[in-house]
Design a protein around this motif. Sequence first.
Motif, PDB file in Angstrom:
ATOM      1  N   UNK A  51      45.191  26.299  36.584  1.00  0.00           N
ATOM      2  CA  UNK A  51      46.582  26.026  36.949  1.00  0.00           C
ATOM      3  C   UNK A  51      47.363  27.272  37.340  1.00  0.00           C
ATOM      4  N   UNK A  52      46.670  28.385  37.586  1.00  0.00           N
ATOM      5  CA  UNK A  52      47.307  29.663  37.967  1.00  0.00           C
ATOM      6  C   UNK A  52      48.354  30.091  36.944  1.00  0.00           C
ATOM      7  N   UNK A  53      48.041  29.934  35.663  1.00  0.00           N
ATOM      8  CA  UNK A  53      49.000  30.239  34.608  1.00  0.00           C
ATOM      9  C   UNK A  53      48.470  31.237  33.581  1.00  0.00           C
ATOM     10  N   UNK A  54      47.660  32.194  34.028  1.00  0.00           N
ATOM     11  CA  UNK A  54      47.168  33.237  33.130  1.00  0.00           C
ATOM     12  C   UNK A  54      47.960  34.518  33.349  1.00  0.00           C
ATOM     13  N   UNK A  55      48.356  35.147  32.267  1.00  0.00           N
ATOM     14  CA  UNK A  55      49.060  36.428  32.369  1.00  0.00           C
ATOM     15  C   UNK A  55      48.096  37.517  32.848  1.00  0.00           C
ATOM     16  N   UNK A  56      48.643  38.595  33.320  1.00  0.00           N
ATOM     17  CA  UNK A  56      47.832  39.748  33.728  1.00  0.00           C
ATOM     18  C   UNK A  56      47.001  40.245  32.553  1.00  0.00           C
ATOM     19  N   UNK A  57      47.600  40.306  31.371  1.00  0.00           N
ATOM     20  CA  UNK A  57      46.882  40.768  30.183  1.00  0.00           C
ATOM     21  C   UNK A  57      45.692  39.869  29.878  1.00  0.00           C
ATOM     22  N   UNK A  96      46.903  36.836  41.885  1.00  0.00           N
ATOM     23  CA  UNK A  96      46.574  35.586  42.576  1.00  0.00           C
ATOM     24  C   UNK A  96      45.210  35.670  43.265  1.00  0.00           C
ATOM     25  N   UNK A  97      44.785  36.877  43.628  1.00  0.00           N
ATOM     26  CA  UNK A  97      43.487  37.057  44.269  1.00  0.00           C
ATOM     27  C   UNK A  97      42.337  36.937  43.261  1.00  0.00           C
ATOM     28  N   UNK A  98      42.614  37.217  42.008  1.00  0.00           N
ATOM     29  CA  UNK A  98      41.583  37.242  40.974  1.00  0.00           C
ATOM     30  C   UNK A  98      41.427  35.887  40.281  1.00  0.00           C
ATOM     31  N   UNK A  99      42.500  35.127  40.204  1.00  0.00           N
ATOM     32  CA  UNK A  99      42.474  33.856  39.474  1.00  0.00           C
ATOM     33  C   UNK A  99      41.352  32.901  39.876  1.00  0.00           C
ATOM     34  N   UNK A 100      41.054  32.713  41.158  1.00  0.00           N
ATOM     35  CA  UNK A 100      39.960  31.780  41.496  1.00  0.00           C
ATOM     36  C   UNK A 100      38.604  32.194  40.920  1.00  0.00           C
ATOM     37  N   UNK A 101      38.332  33.490  40.864  1.00  0.00           N
ATOM     38  CA  UNK A 101      37.059  33.969  40.316  1.00  0.00           C
ATOM     39  C   UNK A 101      37.021  33.752  38.800  1.00  0.00           C
ATOM     40  N   UNK A 160      23.294  31.088  35.790  1.00  0.00           N
ATOM     41  CA  UNK A 160      23.683  31.563  34.456  1.00  0.00           C
ATOM     42  C   UNK A 160      25.203  31.535  34.268  1.00  0.00           C
ATOM     43  N   UNK A 161      25.922  31.034  35.244  1.00  0.00           N
ATOM     44  CA  UNK A 161      27.373  30.972  35.153  1.00  0.00           C
ATOM     45  C   UNK A 161      28.059  32.255  35.583  1.00  0.00           C
ATOM     46  N   UNK A 162      27.297  33.182  36.162  1.00  0.00           N
ATOM     47  CA  UNK A 162      27.866  34.467  36.578  1.00  0.00           C
ATOM     48  C   UNK A 162      28.630  34.323  37.889  1.00  0.00           C
ATOM     49  N   UNK A 163      29.639  35.180  38.048  1.00  0.00           N
ATOM     50  CA  UNK A 163      30.494  35.159  39.235  1.00  0.00           C
ATOM     51  C   UNK A 163      30.713  36.599  39.688  1.00  0.00           C
ATOM     52  N   UNK A 164      30.553  36.854  40.986  1.00  0.00           N
ATOM     53  CA  UNK A 164      30.870  38.171  41.555  1.00  0.00           C
ATOM     54  C   UNK A 164      32.375  38.320  41.691  1.00  0.00           C
ATOM     55  N   UNK A 165      32.859  39.532  41.522  1.00  0.00           N
ATOM     56  CA  UNK A 165      34.275  39.823  41.749  1.00  0.00           C
ATOM     57  C   UNK A 165      34.380  41.252  42.264  1.00  0.00           C
ATOM     58  N   UNK A 166      35.255  41.467  43.230  1.00  0.00           N
ATOM     59  CA  UNK A 166      35.487  42.809  43.764  1.00  0.00           C
ATOM     60  C   UNK A 166      36.931  43.185  43.505  1.00  0.00           C
ATOM     61  N   UNK A 167      37.121  44.328  42.864  1.00  0.00           N
ATOM     62  CA  UNK A 167      38.448  44.840  42.547  1.00  0.00           C
ATOM     63  C   UNK A 167      38.584  46.228  43.148  1.00  0.00           C
ATOM     64  N   UNK A 226      42.222  48.375  29.998  1.00  0.00           N
ATOM     65  CA  UNK A 226      43.313  49.054  30.720  1.00  0.00           C
ATOM     66  C   UNK A 226      42.933  49.294  32.177  1.00  0.00           C
ATOM     67  N   UNK A 227      41.719  49.768  32.408  1.00  0.00           N
ATOM     68  CA  UNK A 227      41.286  50.045  33.786  1.00  0.00           C
ATOM     69  C   UNK A 227      41.138  48.751  34.577  1.00  0.00           C
ATOM     70  N   UNK A 228      40.547  47.733  33.965  1.00  0.00           N
ATOM     71  CA  UNK A 228      40.401  46.449  34.650  1.00  0.00           C
ATOM     72  C   UNK A 228      41.776  45.875  34.972  1.00  0.00           C
ATOM     73  N   UNK A 229      42.702  45.977  34.041  1.00  0.00           N
ATOM     74  CA  UNK A 229      44.061  45.501  34.279  1.00  0.00           C
ATOM     75  C   UNK A 229      44.722  46.198  35.453  1.00  0.00           C
ATOM     76  N   UNK A 230      44.534  47.501  35.553  1.00  0.00           N
ATOM     77  CA  UNK A 230      45.073  48.262  36.691  1.00  0.00           C
ATOM     78  C   UNK A 230      44.463  47.780  38.001  1.00  0.00           C
ATOM     79  N   UNK A 231      43.156  47.543  37.995  1.00  0.00           N
ATOM     80  CA  UNK A 231      42.479  47.074  39.206  1.00  0.00           C
ATOM     81  C   UNK A 231      42.961  45.682  39.604  1.00  0.00           C
TER      82      UNK A 231
END
Length: 141
Positions: free
Chosen positions: A48-54, A94-99, A7-14, A82-87
């Motif tokens: 391209x690792x060019x996404x802002x934190x926001x 850089x750890x989140x970008x691949x997911x 379904x295109x879903x991806x796991x992520x741990x924060x 806001x909470x996701x951004x903090x996490x």
Amino acid sequence: MAANPIRGEVDITLDGQAFVLRPSFEACVAMEQQTGRSLLELAMAADGSALSLDHQAIIVTECVKAWGKATENTAARGVSKARIGELIHGVGVIAVLPRIALVLSAAVTGGVHLDGSPKDDDEGEAMTTGMEPPPAVEPQA
């Protein structure tokens, strides 16, 4: 809680908290509206690792909310940017970008129907995702 890659879903741990990113149509529209960028632009920026934190926070939040809605998980459905951004900040962007790149790749390649059921290829196998940049265009003289 496990992602369904068909379904295109991806796991992520924060910060030790497990989430599932689901690139639903509704989530994709919300991402585009909130970032002011097209889905393809977001996917290329993530690749391209060019996404802002926001923008990362927006993408993750909308995909988690979509998963929460689909699974009737009220905690996921009510997650805040806001909470996701903090996490994300806590684990490092850089750890989140691949997911994020994986989930956006699934969204732009269209591996599922609007209802979330997988599309099949010509041999009846579920389609896989994978994104490559478009070919370079040579400037004309």
